[in-house]
Design a protein around this motif. Structure first.
Motif, PDB file in Angstrom:
ATOM      1  N   SER A 171       0.935  -1.242  -0.024  1.00 32.80           N
ATOM      2  CA  SER A 171       0.202   0.211  -0.010  1.00 32.80           C
ATOM      3  C   SER A 171       0.819   1.380   0.131  1.00 32.80           C
ATOM      4  O   SER A 171       0.517   2.325  -0.770  1.00 32.80           O
ATOM      5  N   GLU A 172       2.197   1.282   0.678  1.00 32.17           N
ATOM      6  CA  GLU A 172       2.896   2.387   0.545  1.00 32.17           C
ATOM      7  C   GLU A 172       3.315   2.741  -0.757  1.00 32.17           C
ATOM      8  O   GLU A 172       3.543   3.757  -1.088  1.00 32.17           O
ATOM      9  N   GLU A 173       3.736   1.457  -1.538  1.00 25.91           N
ATOM     10  CA  GLU A 173       4.349   1.958  -2.750  1.00 25.91           C
ATOM     11  C   GLU A 173       3.250   2.649  -3.722  1.00 25.91           C
ATOM     12  O   GLU A 173       3.509   3.329  -4.512  1.00 25.91           O
ATOM     13  N   ARG A 174       1.995   1.865  -3.543  1.00 22.13           N
ATOM     14  CA  ARG A 174       0.923   2.602  -4.501  1.00 22.13           C
ATOM     15  C   ARG A 174       0.578   3.853  -4.141  1.00 22.13           C
ATOM     16  O   ARG A 174       0.408   4.703  -4.829  1.00 22.13           O
ATOM     17  N   GLU A 175       0.793   4.265  -2.881  1.00 27.02           N
ATOM     18  CA  GLU A 175       0.444   5.767  -2.354  1.00 27.02           C
ATOM     19  C   GLU A 175       1.618   6.627  -2.761  1.00 27.02           C
ATOM     20  O   GLU A 175       1.262   7.903  -3.150  1.00 27.02           O
ATOM     21  N   LEU A 176       2.666   6.284  -2.870  1.00 27.63           N
ATOM     22  CA  LEU A 176       3.791   7.088  -3.006  1.00 27.63           C
ATOM     23  C   LEU A 176       4.183   7.094  -4.571  1.00 27.63           C
ATOM     24  O   LEU A 176       4.804   8.009  -5.369  1.00 27.63           O
ATOM     25  N   GLY A 177       3.497   6.150  -5.293  1.00 26.91           N
ATOM     26  CA  GLY A 177       3.623   6.216  -6.792  1.00 26.91           C
ATOM     27  C   GLY A 177       4.602   4.859  -7.208  1.00 26.91           C
ATOM     28  O   GLY A 177       5.825   4.909  -6.867  1.00 26.91           O
ATOM     29  N   VAL A 178       4.243   4.222  -8.050  1.00 21.88           N
ATOM     30  CA  VAL A 178       5.102   2.834  -8.540  1.00 21.88           C
ATOM     31  C   VAL A 178       4.790   2.335  -9.815  1.00 21.88           C
ATOM     32  O   VAL A 178       3.657   2.665 -10.406  1.00 21.88           O
ATOM     33  N   VAL A 179       5.415   1.775 -10.529  1.00 25.22           N
ATOM     34  CA  VAL A 179       5.524   1.057 -11.888  1.00 25.22           C
ATOM     35  C   VAL A 179       5.511  -0.413 -11.711  1.00 25.22           C
ATOM     36  O   VAL A 179       6.422  -0.985 -11.023  1.00 25.22           O
ATOM     37  N   LEU A 180       4.634  -1.006 -11.847  1.00 21.33           N
ATOM     38  CA  LEU A 180       4.536  -2.539 -12.057  1.00 21.33           C
ATOM     39  C   LEU A 180       4.937  -2.890 -13.302  1.00 21.33           C
ATOM     40  O   LEU A 180       4.158  -2.452 -14.268  1.00 21.33           O
ATOM     41  N   VAL A 181       6.028  -3.762 -13.676  1.00 28.19           N
ATOM     42  CA  VAL A 181       6.248  -4.334 -15.059  1.00 28.19           C
ATOM     43  C   VAL A 181       6.059  -5.952 -14.866  1.00 28.19           C
ATOM     44  O   VAL A 181       6.860  -6.525 -14.065  1.00 28.19           O
ATOM     45  N   ASP A 182       5.021  -6.749 -15.390  1.00 30.41           N
ATOM     46  CA  ASP A 182       4.929  -7.921 -15.296  1.00 30.41           C
ATOM     47  C   ASP A 182       5.131  -8.493 -16.725  1.00 30.41           C
ATOM     48  O   ASP A 182       4.570  -8.321 -17.632  1.00 30.41           O
ATOM     49  N   ILE A 183       6.704  -9.267 -16.432  1.00 29.73           N
ATOM     50  CA  ILE A 183       6.999  -9.976 -17.761  1.00 29.73           C
ATOM     51  C   ILE A 183       6.279 -11.317 -17.937  1.00 29.73           C
ATOM     52  O   ILE A 183       6.835 -12.222 -17.196  1.00 29.73           O
ATOM     53  N   GLY A 184       5.296 -11.589 -18.654  1.00 32.01           N
ATOM     54  CA  GLY A 184       4.945 -12.708 -18.957  1.00 32.01           C
ATOM     55  C   GLY A 184       5.443 -13.423 -20.197  1.00 32.01           C
ATOM     56  O   GLY A 184       6.693 -13.119 -20.470  1.00 32.01           O
ATOM     57  N   GLY A 185       4.799 -14.595 -20.507  1.00 31.17           N
ATOM     58  CA  GLY A 185       5.590 -15.232 -21.556  1.00 31.17           C
ATOM     59  C   GLY A 185       5.467 -14.549 -22.816  1.00 31.17           C
ATOM     60  O   GLY A 185       6.480 -14.308 -23.686  1.00 31.17           O
ATOM     61  N   GLY A 186       4.223 -14.133 -23.187  1.00 33.89           N
ATOM     62  CA  GLY A 186       3.911 -13.303 -24.690  1.00 33.89           C
ATOM     63  C   GLY A 186       3.859 -11.981 -24.589  1.00 33.89           C
ATOM     64  O   GLY A 186       4.272 -11.340 -25.678  1.00 33.89           O
ATOM     65  N   THR A 187       3.797 -11.383 -23.414  1.00 37.34           N
ATOM     66  CA  THR A 187       3.417  -9.930 -23.277  1.00 37.34           C
ATOM     67  C   THR A 187       4.118  -9.433 -21.995  1.00 37.34           C
ATOM     68  O   THR A 187       4.396 -10.055 -21.072  1.00 37.34           O
ATOM     69  N   THR A 188       4.103  -8.046 -22.048  1.00 38.62           N
ATOM     70  CA  THR A 188       4.893  -7.296 -20.748  1.00 38.62           C
ATOM     71  C   THR A 188       3.770  -6.509 -20.492  1.00 38.62           C
ATOM     72  O   THR A 188       3.348  -5.562 -21.019  1.00 38.62           O
ATOM     73  N   ASP A 189       3.098  -6.662 -19.230  1.00 41.91           N
ATOM     74  CA  ASP A 189       1.821  -5.680 -18.740  1.00 41.91           C
ATOM     75  C   ASP A 189       2.535  -4.681 -17.733  1.00 41.91           C
ATOM     76  O   ASP A 189       3.128  -5.016 -16.901  1.00 41.91           O
ATOM     77  N   ILE A 190       1.890  -3.648 -18.044  1.00 46.39           N
ATOM     78  CA  ILE A 190       2.514  -2.424 -17.060  1.00 46.39           C
ATOM     79  C   ILE A 190       1.177  -1.834 -16.300  1.00 46.39           C
ATOM     80  O   ILE A 190       0.127  -1.508 -16.951  1.00 46.39           O
ATOM     81  N   ALA A 191       1.454  -1.539 -15.104  1.00 47.80           N
ATOM     82  CA  ALA A 191       0.437  -0.903 -14.267  1.00 47.80           C
ATOM     83  C   ALA A 191       1.061   0.503 -13.563  1.00 47.80           C
ATOM     84  O   ALA A 191       2.121   0.028 -12.921  1.00 47.80           O
ATOM     85  N   ILE A 192       0.655   1.558 -13.627  1.00 54.02           N
ATOM     86  CA  ILE A 192       1.365   2.648 -12.963  1.00 54.02           C
ATOM     87  C   ILE A 192       0.526   3.443 -11.843  1.00 54.02           C
ATOM     88  O   ILE A 192      -0.677   3.747 -12.271  1.00 54.02           O
TER      89      ILE A 192
END
Length: 409
Positions: free
Chosen positions: A196-217
């Protein structure tokens, strides 16, 4: 073992593997009680390209999970990913009828925010509230019960190709499963690996799957931007197969056991045995060659993800840095390479879950699967529909009722 009605199931339809996790919410948190996996042969870059192969993979994973948990699986929570998934921000505004914000007012302002032009071949799968405005007061988390005359909301809308969504449902139904809901995969992974602290301060999630890399900011606790890149761990494996002239399955094993993001992290005298193609004898090669192959591809993935971060316009607000998850995140040196490219601090995200004998699932490989379980647990514990600012709303031609994700703030 908990009663069947208390059981929740997450189905992760990945490009390389199909994973079924079974869990219950125990006193110590989410407890894993069953797991089943099978190779994915019917998906490409997160999209179903062969119905029969996908159905067969789902059935195999379900049977394996049922044997372990001792329960029949009938309903699953599944994810959606791929370059066909797109996100955008929108704004809605209404007048408050009785000068006190009600649940109905919240629904109406969300409907107003969703009133944007969307092509007929696309479907809204998520409307995620970012913040409310009540008269001159901004940053309102939950406006229900507050006094005011004008209610506004900023939302992040996620859409997907309608045909791709329908194919996911069709595969599950043909495998004998009902789908309780579809969740954007990077949001599911976020629930599993972000604090929750990371989401509050601002964070980038980089989910490297097999065929795609999904991003959530995330910015100030809420989702601000989502994106998907048509590159993933399979491209790294393919590069190894070509560079070392070895079969794909051997290249995958080499990546997992000997992979490294930079040649400098490998000793000059280290070598690996590489299987050859066409029945030729295996060869011994310097392990540094492997680092020289992996680094450029991962660097390209991170550069494209960094481009999306700058495109979002919130780079300066990402104080917590980058969290990398997915199977490729386990390659040594991945976090260090991400820090170099993003010029932000980075770490590898490991999901948390309880469960005796299931330590293997506490890995970035299972981040999406565990996130789907956490969502399913929250949904099953909700007795009545009520707005939660952390929520994700599902809807559309599938006729699914709205459901709200929590813990986004």
């Amino acid at each position: 073992m908990a009663k069947t009605e208390q059981m929740v199931v997450g189905l992760d339809l990945g490009t390389t593997k199909t994973c079924v996790l079974v869990g219950v919410q125990g006193e110590k948190g989410l407890e894993i009680v069953g797991v089943g996996t099978a190779p994915s042969l019917g998906l490409r870059k997160g999209v179903v390209v062969n119905l029969d192969s996908t159905v067969d993979s789902i059935r195999k994973a379900v049977v394996e999970a049922e044997k372990i948990c001792g329960q029949k699986i009938k309903v699953v929570q599944t994810g959606i990913a791929g370059s066909h998934v797109q996100g955008m921000n929108s704004h809605g505004i209404i007048g408050v009828k009785d000068r006190e914000v009600s649940q109905n007012d919240v629904e109406q302002v969300l409907d107003a925010a969703r009133a944007v032009a969307i092509p007929m071949d696309r479907e809204v799968i998520a409307t995620i509230p970012q913040q409310f405005f009540l008269d001159d007061q901004e940053g309102v988390v939950d406006p229900i019960g507050m006094s005011g005359v004008r209610l506004e909301v900023d939302v992040h809308i996620v859409t997907a190709a309608a045909a791709s969504l329908q194919n996911v449902y069709r595969c599950c139904n043909r495998a004998g499963l009902d789908v309780s809901g579809v969740v954007l995969q990077q949001l599911a992974s976020s629930m599993a690996v972000l604090t929750s602290e990371e989401r509050e301060l601002g964070v980038v999630l980089v989910d490297i799957g097999g065929g795609t890399t999904d991003i959530a900011i995330y910015v100030e606790g809420s989702i601000s931007y989502t994106a998907s890149l048509p590159l993933g761990g399979n491209q790294v494996t393919n590069d190894i197969a070509i560079g070392l002239r070895t079969p794909m399955d051997a290249a995958e094993k080499i990546k997992r056991h000997y992979g490294c993001t930079t040649a400098q992290m490998i000793g000059q005298d280290e070598s690996i045995e590489v299987p050859s193609v066409g029945g030729r004898p295996p060869r011994k090669l310097s392990r540094q060659i492997l680092g020289e192959i992996i680094e450029p591809r991962l660097e390209e993935i991170f550069e494209l993800a960094n481009r999306e971060l700058h495109k979002s316009g919130v780079y300066d607000q990402v104080v917590s840095g980058v969290v990398i998850t997915g199977g490729t995140a386990l390659v040594p040196g991945t976090a260090e390479l991400a820090e170099k490219v993003f010029e932000l601090q980075a770490r590898v995200g490991f999901p948390e879950a309880q469960g005796s004998g299931f330590e293997a699932v506490k890995s970035p490989v299972y981040a999406t699967s565990i996130g789907l379980l956490k969502y399913a647990v929250q949904e099953s514990g909700t007795n009545r529909r009520r707005y939660s600012p952390e929520g994700l709303k599902l809807g559309g031609f599938f006729g699914k009722a709205g459901a709200w994700l929590k813990d986004f703030f």
